[in-house]
Design an enzyme around this catalytic site. Sequence first.
Site, short mmCIF file in Angstrom:
data_model
loop_
_atom_site.label_atom_id
_atom_site.label_comp_id
_atom_site.label_asym_id
_atom_site.label_seq_id
_atom_site.Cartn_x
_atom_site.Cartn_y
_atom_site.Cartn_z
CG HIS A 271 68.54 42.70 74.44
ND1 HIS A 271 69.31 42.12 73.46
CD2 HIS A 271 68.77 44.04 74.32
CE1 HIS A 271 69.97 43.04 72.79
NE2 HIS A 271 69.65 44.23 73.28
CD GLU A 272 66.65 46.88 75.87
OE1 GLU A 272 67.49 47.72 76.26
OE2 GLU A 272 66.56 46.52 74.67
CG HIS A 275 71.70 47.16 76.75
ND1 HIS A 275 72.91 47.30 76.10
CD2 HIS A 275 70.83 46.73 75.80
CE1 HIS A 275 72.77 46.96 74.82
NE2 HIS A 275 71.52 46.60 74.62
CD GLU A 301 72.92 44.94 71.15
OE1 GLU A 301 72.84 45.98 71.84
OE2 GLU A 301 71.92 44.32 70.76
MG MG Z 1 70.56 46.20 72.63
#
Ligand code: MG
Length: 501
Positions: A271-272, A275, A301
């Site tokens: 997830h990170e 980003h 996101e």
């Molecule tokens: Mg996030």
Amino acid sequence: MKTSKVFTNPTILKILDYYKNLWALSYAIGIAHWDLETYMPPKGVGARGEALGRLSTIRQKLFLNKDFVSLIHKSQKINNLTDEEKAVVRMLTRSLKFYEKLPSKFIEEFENLTNKSTVVWREAKAKNDFKLFKPYLTKIFNSNCKMADYLGYVNSPYDALLDQYEEGLTTKYVENFFLEIKNPLKNLLSKIMNAKPARIATQSVAGGYDKQKMSELNDKILKYFWGEYGQNFRLDTSTHPFTTSFSKSDTRITTWYHDRDFARSLLATIHEFGHALYDLQSADELEMTSIAGGSSLIIHESQSRFWENFMGRSESFIDKFLSDMQLAVHSSQLTVDSVYTYFNKVSPGLLRVEADEVTYHFHIMLRFEIEKEVIEGRLEVRDLREIWNAKMKDYLGITPENDSEGVLQDIHWSGGSVGYFPTYSLGTFLGAQWADQMKVGPLQTRPLEGPTFVKLWLRNHIHKFGSTYTLVDLLKKNGMKFDPKVNLKYLQEKYSKIYNF
Ligand code: MG
């Protein structure tokens, strides 16, 4: 300064030159924040909070420099700017509005309040005691109401708060979005709950794991995703995973390790990474300007959720790292099938951060409804625990046994953020649209063979622009518009396969 074809207007060049002071200060603030969350000895928190409070006041003063402000005003009247130059003006106008409308005394008091509140929230959460946090939460909501009044709004004060996290987002828009997805998700969830899963996750998947091996696996995954991992990008551990970027050659993410459930660490890392990739692939020309990296939280996101859901939860990804996962859980019993079922298990739970792709949005609806009602003055903070529990029961059929798994679970409110949560749901839905555009995912014909194609596509369609375009304009540029039906269809098809209905 470095000249490039995207920035040529003399006023803009002057603005960017001065902006480097603000950039440098933000850079230092960013390092102090990152350090606070990763390596700072816990007793350093008092002095660090004080320093960060002062630095944010200094940043405001630096921003409101008379000459700089008049340059911004001047730039607002120039007609023939490039898209990037227009974006510089747009972003600085947004910051200027914030600094001009909020009295510096208010900013300083708010900073102090949120620093203290975060400490109290941690204690209240550890003690399962909402009463302890209640007076602080009341002040935080009151301050947010005040902030909305300072910033101004047309329809709802909550609009002014939403706009801080996503440019132009309104209460009405979020309401309509949730109205559109609520019933389809409810129906899907009830079908899933009534179905017998085709394959059942084994205990060995969800149990304890070797943290050292898991950390090695995280490194291996990141190296696979990004060749220069360790050179311009690093991973550390913090109490809650986050991403921060100081420049495109120094981007940092964190992950976490719990006593059980290796998926939480692995999926948080991925997830990170989603980003981080946005910052790593932003165009060189945008470095040290106000439009480097992404500023729309929904687009951001959409990146993290795309990587988490479409890469991390995919069969081909699991297949690639299966032997490493077996090492981490000390079990050769793990199969692609059992891990896939486990990574994609739908089950109503109390915690947002553990929620699956289907139930996740109910957690956000609940928070959105509560925030909106409090900010619009129809709900009192003292009633939040009861309201929270009632909504949890209504949406997911479960009730928290204690506050730390209920109203106290998220850090956002203690940090002063009200209006942030909706971007999580909207971003997740947008993530499915990118997958649809790329034709990757469990229902598509193009197999997800490694990250190369995906990274290139994302760079060319999203990342290289940094914050040049608003969400609406970026979608337009890609011939798209926001459409919740894409994710609803994906969820329906994917989970009807897994749950056999
Ligand atoms: Mg996030």
